[in-house]
Design a protein around this motif. Structure first.
Motif, mmCIF file in Angstrom:
data_model
loop_
_atom_site.group_PDB
_atom_site.id
_atom_site.type_symbol
_atom_site.label_atom_id
_atom_site.label_comp_id
_atom_site.label_asym_id
_atom_site.label_seq_id
_atom_site.Cartn_x
_atom_site.Cartn_y
_atom_site.Cartn_z
ATOM 1 N N ALA A 78 0.823 -1.208 0.000
ATOM 2 C CA ALA A 78 0.000 0.000 0.000
ATOM 3 C C ALA A 78 0.860 1.262 0.000
ATOM 4 C CB ALA A 78 -0.933 0.014 1.220
ATOM 5 N N GLY A 79 2.099 1.146 0.453
ATOM 6 C CA GLY A 79 3.000 2.287 0.452
ATOM 7 C C GLY A 79 3.096 3.006 1.768
ATOM 8 N N SER A 80 2.024 3.053 2.529
ATOM 9 C CA SER A 80 2.032 3.741 3.818
ATOM 10 C C SER A 80 0.987 3.103 4.717
ATOM 11 C CB SER A 80 1.720 5.232 3.626
ATOM 12 O OG SER A 80 1.690 5.902 4.858
ATOM 13 N N TYR A 81 1.394 2.766 5.953
ATOM 14 C CA TYR A 81 0.480 2.153 6.919
ATOM 15 C C TYR A 81 0.516 2.969 8.214
ATOM 16 C CZ TYR A 81 0.824 -1.889 3.804
ATOM 17 O OH TYR A 81 0.797 -2.721 2.721
ATOM 18 N N TRP A 82 -0.638 3.138 8.816
ATOM 19 C CA TRP A 82 -0.687 3.888 10.068
ATOM 20 C C TRP A 82 -1.939 3.497 10.816
ATOM 21 C CZ3 TRP A 82 3.540 6.307 11.546
ATOM 22 C CH2 TRP A 82 3.499 7.120 12.680
ATOM 23 N N VAL A 116 -7.428 3.066 10.668
ATOM 24 C CA VAL A 116 -6.304 2.363 10.062
ATOM 25 C C VAL A 116 -6.136 2.846 8.627
ATOM 26 C CG1 VAL A 116 -5.286 0.122 9.533
ATOM 27 C CG2 VAL A 116 -6.827 0.371 11.502
ATOM 28 N N ARG A 117 -4.913 3.278 8.323
ATOM 29 C CA ARG A 117 -4.603 3.684 6.969
ATOM 30 C C ARG A 117 -3.733 2.614 6.306
ATOM 31 N NH1 ARG A 117 -0.888 8.767 4.750
ATOM 32 N NH2 ARG A 117 -1.162 8.256 2.534
ATOM 33 N N ALA A 118 -4.097 2.258 5.090
ATOM 34 C CA ALA A 118 -3.260 1.397 4.255
ATOM 35 C C ALA A 118 -3.209 2.060 2.891
ATOM 36 C CB ALA A 118 -3.826 -0.006 4.162
ATOM 37 N N GLY A 119 -2.174 2.860 2.658
ATOM 38 C CA GLY A 119 -2.080 3.612 1.418
ATOM 39 C C GLY A 119 -3.169 4.656 1.331
ATOM 40 N N ALA A 120 -3.992 4.581 0.292
ATOM 41 C CA ALA A 120 -5.063 5.567 0.100
ATOM 42 C C ALA A 120 -6.301 5.236 0.919
ATOM 43 C CB ALA A 120 -5.427 5.648 -1.381
ATOM 44 N N GLU A 121 -6.400 4.006 1.413
ATOM 45 C CA GLU A 121 -7.622 3.562 2.076
ATOM 46 C C GLU A 121 -7.582 3.808 3.583
ATOM 47 O OE1 GLU A 121 -9.093 -0.080 -0.833
ATOM 48 O OE2 GLU A 121 -8.388 -0.508 1.203
ATOM 49 N N VAL A 122 -8.766 4.129 4.134
ATOM 50 C CA VAL A 122 -8.924 4.302 5.575
ATOM 51 C C VAL A 122 -10.136 3.487 6.016
ATOM 52 C CG1 VAL A 122 -9.343 5.920 7.463
ATOM 53 C CG2 VAL A 122 -7.936 6.616 5.499
ATOM 54 N N VAL A 123 -9.981 2.757 7.113
ATOM 55 C CA VAL A 123 -11.077 1.983 7.662
ATOM 56 C C VAL A 123 -11.150 2.247 9.162
ATOM 57 C CG1 VAL A 123 -9.629 -0.061 8.026
ATOM 58 C CG2 VAL A 123 -12.112 -0.332 7.851
ATOM 59 N N ALA A 124 -12.351 2.308 9.705
ATOM 60 C CA ALA A 124 -12.563 2.464 11.146
ATOM 61 C C ALA A 124 -12.999 1.127 11.719
ATOM 62 C CB ALA A 124 -13.610 3.533 11.434
ATOM 63 N N LEU A 125 -12.272 0.657 12.737
ATOM 64 C CA LEU A 125 -12.540 -0.651 13.335
ATOM 65 C C LEU A 125 -12.962 -0.494 14.787
ATOM 66 C CD1 LEU A 125 -9.454 -2.624 11.968
ATOM 67 C CD2 LEU A 125 -11.787 -2.599 11.043
ATOM 68 N N PRO A 126 -13.729 -1.441 15.323
ATOM 69 C CA PRO A 126 -14.112 -1.384 16.741
ATOM 70 C C PRO A 126 -12.968 -1.847 17.633
ATOM 71 C CG PRO A 126 -14.986 -3.376 15.749
ATOM 72 C CD PRO A 126 -14.326 -2.605 14.629
#
Length: 695
Positions: A668-672, A682-692
């Motif tokens: 993904a190039g960048s994780y955070w 959670v960021r994985a490249g361009a994507e962002v997801v919200a987790l419980p």
């Protein structure tokens, strides 16, 4: 709370008064709200006492004492007027029951909650004493239980440690049964007097009965001086910890620091303020005060009237507590309106945690494509998560609840960074080098300053700090947008990427290129101290984090240093795996523990002395960021069953086991990962997801 009566003020300073929280012999405490919706407890002298010199001086002294304490365990002083007229002090409004109200409503505390209470109060006393003060009146009525934990209030008889007692013949110095023997006898008191009071408070909290009793006040005070505390009902494990606090000789009592250590609660026990009957009580009070302020804001547009609501509160017993504490005066120079006025910060919506499960958790929302693949970043700010470097350019804000876009500002440059101002505004830089600010919750544009800025670094209560296009360091006033200073530091700042920085307590800490750390004074920008080789690989990769009077820095070591002069408090040496150096990842401070990923493990250390207190199962975490929410320690792993793949791991703080993992896109190039409000972003490249998160 009671409605305003005949003769009550309708306004004091910037505060519209909405009701009466309480009153006593010296004055009243009102519930107030300013034009931005900020809530306050406004304490005012009675008119007939305002011109009595000794009482007015005591009132002024109370404001000064409260102002001098900087601690998260007390409430903030928001404003004061002590010269002429009718003196008043406005303090942060605390929503929650006092400790005595909580005990009466819900019974004595259990042992885990008592430990959490004791540890928190001990740390707060340590902060009060560090400011050179003695509270002198610690009692259940002066402790408010909020969703964020206990808060100590009322500095009405607080004094400097060298100060004499306030008593005269015939006066009762403190609440009978909670003041130390030396206070009862009218002798000079020191910090140990507050420790005695803490011991009496803890006995009351765990048993529901006072440590010293008697048929009348004089009998109670006699027992304090000559009798033994009623400690027989205290659980055996706690009695040896509380008993020494009540020693007659002040020299034989433990210090607040020692008490904070011995009462250190189990990990996750802070949830006692957010779950159970006590938490439900706090939430009900929060809903009530929200209803009240909403009714006022509606100005009679329908629904229950303010007077009816206040009367309902008084009859129903929904008492709301107010506190006196410290950090900053309300500064009239900033004004109540205009672009530089600070709007109220939005409340953070708190998600409900889920039960611990294995496998892949269902997202709260997303994945959404909010960013470019490698540029920009995410910053949660209360009710929104700001994404700098949106796919169409600029800055977007999305609701933390459902991920829906709240607003978009096309101007900010992704590489220049973003900082928050008191969780109310966000500051960024546009293509022309102008520092621009927006209201975090709504996107309303506020002030902007042409600053020839390349990067925005950090902000504190007074200024925003930037690196200019010609590699100067510059300070911009938050109160009027003026340039406070511009300096060329010894350490060059011409980094290809924005240095990670943090500001507070008179210092700006910059993690510069090639693993250097530069610390300057925020008054003039002059270098105070520096580290030249904190990164073993010569890359920046450093993320300084402030905690009280320390700065924690990762890299070659994980080190805690005095913010004032760089003196090393403790350091953890570099780990090696298969002969390769494994530096520390970005540190995260949570519940007085500092977490960081170091190669094959995520570790947690006591922030005060660096003692290791938690270690994750073995994995491949490299230098991942860490998030802590609920019982979960969450981290990005470069290996999840198949070598070379990426995943999000969540591990339990209480039993050190991995609970679940979620695959992430490869390459993904960048994780955070960020944690806030019982959510993981959670960021994985361009994507962002919200987790419980799980309990």
């Amino acid at each position: 709370m009671k409605p305003l009566g005949t003769g009550d003020h309708l306004r004091l300073g910037p505060y519209r008064l909405l009701g009466v929280l309480g009153e006593g012999g010296m004055g009243k405490v009102y519930f107030g709200q300013d034009s931005f919706g900020r809530k306050a407890a406004v304490k005012v002298l009675r008119p007939e006492l305002a011109y009595e010199e000794s009482l007015a001086q005591r009132f002024v002294r109370e404001a000064q004492m409260a102002q001098s304490v900087t601690s998260t365990g007390v409430a903030r002083v928001l404003g004061a007027h002590t010269d002429g007229g009718r003196p008043w002090i406005a303090t942060e409004f605390l929503t929650g029951p006092t400790l005595d109200d909580a005990i009466r409503s819900h019974g004595p505390l259990d042992e885990p909650t008592l430990r959490a209470l004791a540890s928190s109060l001990a740390r707060t006393l340590a902060d009060i004493h560090a400011a050179g003060l003695i509270h002198r009146d610690l009692k259940p009525a002066n402790i408010v239980l909020t969703a964020a934990g206990p808060r100590v209030i009322d500095f009405g008889i607080a004094r400097p440690e060298h100060g004499l007692t306030l008593t005269t013949t015939g006066q009762i110095p403190v609440t009978p049964g909670f003041g130390a023997p030396e206070q009862v006898l009218g002798q000079r008191v020191g910090p140990a007097a507050d420790v005695f009071s803490l011991g009496a408070v803890l006995i009351y909290a765990i048993t529901g009965a006072q440590a010293f009793t008697g048929a009348h006040v004089a009998a109670v005070q006699y027992e304090v001086v000559h009798g033994e505390p009623r400690i027989d009902r205290v659980p055996p494990r706690l009695a040896p910890l509380i008993g020494p606090c009540l020693a007659k000789d002040p020299a034989h009592r433990p210090t607040p620091g020692q008490l904070a250590a011995v009462f250190a609660p189990a990990h996750g026990v802070e949830r006692v303020w957010r779950h159970g009957p006590l938490a439900a009580d706090i939430k009900e009070r929060e809903r009530t005060i929200h209803h009240l302020t909403t009714v006022v804001a509606a100005s009679g547009s329908g629904g229950m009237s303010r007077r009816r609501l206040l009367t309902t509160l008084a009859v129903g017993g929904a008492a709301l507590a107010a506190g006196a504490g410290a950090t900053a005066w309300w500064l009239g120079g900033r004004g109540d309106s205009g672009p530089y006025a600070l709007p109220p910060a939005a409340d953070t919506p708190i998600a409900d945690p889920v039960g611990a499960t294995t496998g892949k958790p269902e997202p709260l929302w997303g994945p959404l494509q909010l960013l470019g693949k490698t540029e920009g970043g995410l910053v949660p700010v209360r009710d929104v998560v700001c994404a700098l470097g949106a796919t169409e350019g600029g800055l977007t804000a999305h609701s933390v609840v459902d991920g829906k876009r709240r607003w978009h500002a096309p101007g900010p440059v992704a590489t220049a960074g973003i900082v928050t101002l008191s969780d109310a505004l966000v500051a960024a830089v546009d293509k022309k080098g102008v520092v621009v600010t927006f209201v975090a919750s709504s996107g309303e544009a506020r002030w902007s300053v042409p600053a020839s800025a390349k990067y925005v670094l950090a902000a504190d209560e007074s200024a925003v700090y930037v690196i200019t296009k010609n590699d100067r360091l510059r300070s911009i006033s938050r109160s009027d947008g003026s340039i406070l200073w511009t300096v060329r530091p010894r350490v060059l700042l011409n980094a290809d990427t924005r240095p990670r920085s943090v500001a507070g307590d008179g210092r700006l800490v910059i993690a510069t290129a090639k693993g250097r750390v530069l610390v300057v004074g925020t008054v003039d920008g002059q270098e105070v101290w520096s580290i030249d080789d904190q990164s073993p690989t010569g890359q920046a990769g450093l993320c300084p984090v402030l905690h009280k009077d320390m700065v924690l820095i990762n890299g070659a070591t994980l080190t805690a240093r005095a913010l004032s002069d760089g003196g090393e408090r403790w350091a953890k040496t570099t780990m090696t795996t298969d002969g390769r150096v494994q530096p520390s990842g970005p540190p995260l401070v949570h519940d007085d523990l500092v977490y960081c990923a170091r190669g094959s493990y995520v570790l947690a250390f006591d922030v005060t002395n660096g003692t290791e207190v938690w270690r994750s199962p073995r994995g491949a975490f490299l230098e991942s960021p860490v998030a802590v929410q609920g019982d979960a320690v969450s981290v990005v792993s470069s290996e999840a069953g198949n070598k070379g793949s990426w995943a999000m791991h969540a591990m339990s703080r209480s039993d050190n086991k991995q609970v679940w993992s979620r695959p992430l896109p490869n390459d993904a190039g960048s994780y955070w990962v960020y944690g806030d409000g019982n959510r993981l972003f959670v960021r994985a490249g361009a994507e962002v997801v919200a987790l419980p998160v799980f309990e």
